[in-house]
Design a protein around this motif. Structure first.
Motif, PDB file in Angstrom:
ATOM      1  N   ILE A   5     -15.442   2.306   3.253  1.00 21.92           N
ATOM      2  CA  ILE A   5     -16.020   2.678   1.959  1.00 21.92           C
ATOM      3  C   ILE A   5     -16.791   1.478   1.439  1.00 21.92           C
ATOM      4  N   VAL A   6     -18.080   1.688   1.182  1.00 20.40           N
ATOM      5  CA  VAL A   6     -18.975   0.613   0.772  1.00 20.40           C
ATOM      6  C   VAL A   6     -19.598   0.961  -0.580  1.00 20.40           C
ATOM      7  N   THR A   7     -19.650  -0.031  -1.480  1.00 27.93           N
ATOM      8  CA  THR A   7     -20.361   0.102  -2.752  1.00 27.93           C
ATOM      9  C   THR A   7     -21.449  -0.973  -2.768  1.00 27.93           C
ATOM     10  N   PRO A   8     -22.348  -0.926  -3.749  1.00 31.43           N
ATOM     11  CA  PRO A   8     -23.347  -2.002  -3.831  1.00 31.43           C
ATOM     12  C   PRO A   8     -22.724  -3.386  -4.029  1.00 31.43           C
ATOM     13  N   GLU A   9     -21.508  -3.441  -4.570  1.00 28.48           N
ATOM     14  CA  GLU A   9     -20.861  -4.717  -4.839  1.00 28.48           C
ATOM     15  C   GLU A   9     -20.052  -5.264  -3.671  1.00 28.48           C
ATOM     16  N   ALA A  10     -19.393  -4.380  -2.895  1.00 32.36           N
ATOM     17  CA  ALA A  10     -18.458  -4.861  -1.877  1.00 32.36           C
ATOM     18  C   ALA A  10     -18.044  -3.744  -0.928  1.00 32.36           C
ATOM     19  N   ILE A  11     -17.403  -4.139   0.158  1.00 31.84           N
ATOM     20  CA  ILE A  11     -16.724  -3.191   1.029  1.00 31.84           C
ATOM     21  C   ILE A  11     -15.327  -3.008   0.446  1.00 31.84           C
ATOM     22  N   LEU A  12     -15.022  -1.803  -0.023  1.00 31.76           N
ATOM     23  CA  LEU A  12     -13.751  -1.550  -0.701  1.00 31.76           C
ATOM     24  C   LEU A  12     -12.620  -1.231   0.256  1.00 31.76           C
ATOM     25  N   PHE A  13     -12.958  -0.626   1.392  1.00 34.71           N
ATOM     26  CA  PHE A  13     -11.911  -0.207   2.320  1.00 34.71           C
ATOM     27  C   PHE A  13     -12.478  -0.185   3.727  1.00 34.71           C
ATOM     28  N   SER A  14     -11.688  -0.668   4.682  1.00 41.29           N
ATOM     29  CA  SER A  14     -12.100  -0.657   6.079  1.00 41.29           C
ATOM     30  C   SER A  14     -10.840  -0.675   6.934  1.00 41.29           C
ATOM     31  N   SER A  15     -10.440   0.506   7.453  1.00 37.60           N
ATOM     32  CA  SER A  15      -9.189   0.586   8.195  1.00 37.60           C
ATOM     33  C   SER A  15      -9.068   1.940   8.894  1.00 37.60           C
ATOM     34  N   GLU A  16      -8.116   2.022   9.819  1.00 38.54           N
ATOM     35  CA  GLU A  16      -7.759   3.288  10.454  1.00 38.54           C
ATOM     36  C   GLU A  16      -6.996   4.144   9.434  1.00 38.54           C
ATOM     37  N   ILE A  17      -7.250   5.459   9.454  1.00 41.62           N
ATOM     38  CA  ILE A  17      -6.580   6.390   8.541  1.00 41.62           C
ATOM     39  C   ILE A  17      -6.139   7.633   9.302  1.00 41.62           C
ATOM     40  N   ASP A  18      -5.296   8.443   8.668  1.00 42.03           N
ATOM     41  CA  ASP A  18      -4.859   9.712   9.260  1.00 42.03           C
ATOM     42  C   ASP A  18      -5.795  10.864   8.884  1.00 42.03           C
ATOM     43  N   SER A  19      -6.179  10.930   7.608  1.00 42.44           N
ATOM     44  CA  SER A  19      -7.096  11.973   7.153  1.00 42.44           C
ATOM     45  C   SER A  19      -7.754  11.527   5.856  1.00 42.44           C
ATOM     46  N   ILE A  49      -7.277   9.071   0.501  1.00 41.71           N
ATOM     47  CA  ILE A  49      -7.157   8.531   1.847  1.00 41.71           C
ATOM     48  C   ILE A  49      -5.707   8.641   2.274  1.00 41.71           C
ATOM     49  N   HIS A  50      -5.460   9.376   3.326  1.00 42.06           N
ATOM     50  CA  HIS A  50      -4.110   9.554   3.851  1.00 42.06           C
ATOM     51  C   HIS A  50      -3.895   8.532   4.965  1.00 42.06           C
ATOM     52  N   ILE A  51      -2.979   7.600   4.732  1.00 44.16           N
ATOM     53  CA  ILE A  51      -2.726   6.533   5.687  1.00 44.16           C
ATOM     54  C   ILE A  51      -1.338   6.682   6.281  1.00 44.16           C
ATOM     55  N   HIS A  52      -1.129   6.098   7.446  1.00 39.00           N
ATOM     56  CA  HIS A  52       0.187   6.149   8.079  1.00 39.00           C
ATOM     57  C   HIS A  52       1.140   5.159   7.426  1.00 39.00           C
ATOM     58  N   THR A  53       0.626   3.967   7.109  1.00 40.26           N
ATOM     59  CA  THR A  53       1.438   2.934   6.475  1.00 40.26           C
ATOM     60  C   THR A  53       0.535   1.984   5.704  1.00 40.26           C
ATOM     61  N   GLU A  70       0.568   8.312  -7.231  1.00 42.40           N
ATOM     62  CA  GLU A  70       1.875   8.245  -7.896  1.00 42.40           C
ATOM     63  C   GLU A  70       2.938   9.078  -7.194  1.00 42.40           C
ATOM     64  N   THR A  71       2.537  10.157  -6.515  1.00 43.11           N
ATOM     65  CA  THR A  71       3.509  11.061  -5.911  1.00 43.11           C
ATOM     66  C   THR A  71       3.772  10.791  -4.433  1.00 43.11           C
ATOM     67  N   ASP A  72       2.874  10.043  -3.757  1.00 46.51           N
ATOM     68  CA  ASP A  72       3.017   9.811  -2.320  1.00 46.51           C
ATOM     69  C   ASP A  72       2.460   8.433  -1.969  1.00 46.51           C
ATOM     70  N   ASP A  73       3.298   7.539  -1.447  1.00 48.36           N
ATOM     71  CA  ASP A  73       2.853   6.184  -1.150  1.00 48.36           C
ATOM     72  C   ASP A  73       1.985   6.104   0.107  1.00 48.36           C
ATOM     73  N   LYS A  74       1.775   7.219   0.792  1.00 49.36           N
ATOM     74  CA  LYS A  74       0.897   7.238   1.959  1.00 49.36           C
ATOM     75  C   LYS A  74      -0.497   7.763   1.620  1.00 49.36           C
ATOM     76  N   ILE A  75      -0.767   7.917   0.324  1.00 47.42           N
ATOM     77  CA  ILE A  75      -2.084   8.351  -0.133  1.00 47.42           C
ATOM     78  C   ILE A  75      -2.647   7.295  -1.071  1.00 47.42           C
ATOM     79  N   LEU A  76      -3.865   6.851  -0.773  1.00 41.22           N
ATOM     80  CA  LEU A  76      -4.597   5.947  -1.655  1.00 41.22           C
ATOM     81  C   LEU A  76      -5.725   6.746  -2.289  1.00 41.22           C
ATOM     82  N   THR A  77      -6.027   6.477  -3.561  1.00 39.49           N
ATOM     83  CA  THR A  77      -7.086   7.206  -4.253  1.00 39.49           C
ATOM     84  C   THR A  77      -8.154   6.246  -4.758  1.00 39.49           C
ATOM     85  N   LEU A  78      -9.370   6.757  -4.828  1.00 35.42           N
ATOM     86  CA  LEU A  78     -10.499   5.988  -5.334  1.00 35.42           C
ATOM     87  C   LEU A  78     -11.391   6.931  -6.136  1.00 35.42           C
TER      88      LEU A  78
END
Length: 97
Positions: A5-19, A49-53, A70-78
Motif C-alpha cells: 500500500i503506497v501513498t504520496p507520503e510513504a509506503i504504508l504496508f508491504s508484506s505477505e497476507i492471507d486475503s 487486510i487479513h494476515i496470518h500473524t 477491534e474484533t479480530d487481531d488478524k485483521i488490520l484496517t486502513l
C-alpha cells in the motif's frame, strides 16, 4: 499473496497476507490467494487486510494509519479517501489517498 500500500507520503504496508477486502466503486469486494487479475478504482472506505500473524509487522513504522481491528487481531484496517488497486500474479498494489 503479497500486498503493498503506497501513498504520496510513504509506503504504508508491504508484506505477505492471507486475503484483502477493499471498497470498490461498485461495492466492497475480497481477493484471496490466486485471484484472477484485477484493476479497480477504490472509493472512500476501509481496506481490510487479513494476515496470518502480526509477528513480522511493525505497526509503529506505519505512522499510526494502519490499525488492528477491534474484533479480530488478524485483521488490520486502513481508512482511505480513494485509490487504485492492481492485482496480478498474487501481488496487489494499492495507490491510496
Amino acid at each position: 499473496m503479497f500486498l503493498e500500500i503506497v501513498t504520496p507520503e510513504a509506503i504504508l504496508f508491504s508484506s505477505e497476507i492471507d486475503s484483502l477486502s477493499v471498497p470498490g466503486v461498485n461495492g466492497e469486494f475480497q481477493m484471496l490467494n490466486n485471484h484472477a487479475p484485477v484493476v479497480s478504482n477504490l472509493k472512500d472506505g476501509t481496506i481490510k487486510i487479513h494476515i496470518h500473524t502480526q509477528t513480522n509487522i511493525a505497526l509503529d513504522d506505519l505512522h499510526g494509519k494502519l490499525v488492528p481491528d477491534e474484533t479480530d487481531d488478524k485483521i488490520l484496517t486502513l481508512a482511505i479517501n480513494s485509490g487504485t488497486l492492481e492485482l496480478n500474479d498474487n501481488k496487489a498494489i494499492i495507490l491510496a489517498d
